[in-house]
Design a protein around this motif. Sequence first.
Motif, short mmCIF file in Angstrom:
data_model
loop_
_atom_site.label_atom_id
_atom_site.label_comp_id
_atom_site.label_asym_id
_atom_site.label_seq_id
_atom_site.Cartn_x
_atom_site.Cartn_y
_atom_site.Cartn_z
N ALA A 119 50.29 50.46 35.91
CA ALA A 119 49.94 49.15 36.44
C ALA A 119 48.66 49.20 37.26
O ALA A 119 47.79 48.33 37.13
CB ALA A 119 51.09 48.59 37.29
N LEU A 120 48.52 50.20 38.11
CA LEU A 120 47.31 50.32 38.93
C LEU A 120 46.07 50.51 38.06
O LEU A 120 45.00 49.95 38.35
CB LEU A 120 47.44 51.48 39.92
CG LEU A 120 48.37 51.23 41.11
CD1 LEU A 120 48.57 52.51 41.92
CD2 LEU A 120 47.84 50.11 42.01
N ASN A 121 46.20 51.27 36.97
CA ASN A 121 45.06 51.46 36.07
C ASN A 121 44.67 50.14 35.40
O ASN A 121 43.49 49.80 35.32
CB ASN A 121 45.42 52.50 35.00
CG ASN A 121 45.45 53.91 35.54
OD1 ASN A 121 44.83 54.20 36.57
ND2 ASN A 121 46.18 54.80 34.88
N VAL A 122 45.67 49.40 34.93
CA VAL A 122 45.39 48.12 34.27
C VAL A 122 44.83 47.11 35.28
O VAL A 122 43.89 46.35 34.96
CB VAL A 122 46.66 47.57 33.60
CG1 VAL A 122 46.42 46.15 33.08
CG2 VAL A 122 47.10 48.47 32.46
N MET A 123 45.38 47.09 36.49
CA MET A 123 44.89 46.17 37.51
C MET A 123 43.43 46.42 37.84
O MET A 123 42.64 45.48 38.03
CB MET A 123 45.75 46.29 38.77
CG MET A 123 47.17 45.77 38.60
SD MET A 123 48.24 46.12 40.01
CE MET A 123 47.64 44.89 41.19
#
Length: 317
Positions: free
Chosen positions: A86-90
């Motif tokens: 999620a952090l990478n996509v965000m």
Amino acid sequence: MQHLTHLPPAIFLMGPTASGKSRVALDIAAHFPVEIISVDSAQVYRYMNIGTAKPDQATLFRTPHHLINLLDPNEQYSAAQFRNDALNVMEEITQRNKIPLLVGGTMLYFRALQQGLSALPPADQDLRRMLEDTAEQLGWPAMHQKLEALDQETAARIKPTDSQRIQRALEVCYLTQQPMSTLLKTPRQAEFPYRAINIALIPNERSQLHQRIAARFESMLNCGLIDEVQSIRQQFPTLNIESPSMRCVGYRQTCLYLDDKINATELHDMGIAATRQLAKRQLTWLRHMKTDAVREFDCLADDLTAQVQCSLQKTMF
């Protein structure tokens, strides 16, 4: 560290099952520069479409969703993996000058993302196989007694038949030589580089949510949930009722039906009851969140999407 107001925004749209999160999210996506990220521990699995209420292909074509269809039903996915993904996509979304819109009902994933995770060791497959072999000989209630001797606090929270959680708790005890309950109390050290806008869809009338849940599960059955689960089990023959994907609400009950352990009426009633229990747990999570940090909206309101949009307009622009 940046001051909170200088951090890029991220919208968290939370609520119990059947509260209308997907509909509200799509409406937000039609009016705001956002990209949707699914926060759903069941939608990460391919082929599990009907029972997870996954958006259909036409919807996904119009409004792509991140973090769905990541792995096959015979694989495992953790809160730690979700947080990293999620952090990478965000970050990618923010670099495109868009706002991450995280939508779903897996409350553990929401907490892991914003608050981080306790320092538990990763899974050890050799140890897990050993525990499974022992359980096959002794039974999981006996394994629960072993856990009780090592970590009484954790054992008190786990049913003697909950094989997955007993196995994990014993695994942590053996790997770390400490009770899992002790490790869970270790303060989380995790930076969350976003200004979280937390929105919760809460029903003012629980009975109306229950009616929605019943109608939704009946619709899933009519749309082919049984055939979907049968097809998945044929494609992945190693799956069983304790596999993480098949433990999902609706899938577990359908597996029992396909194994001739319950009849069609019991499948209907047990599926609805399990979904209601899931909604109750989700609402409990939301109640325990800091109320001043969460904006609540009645998910049964006729003008729900208008209310949410108005609130976002005032917050972000």
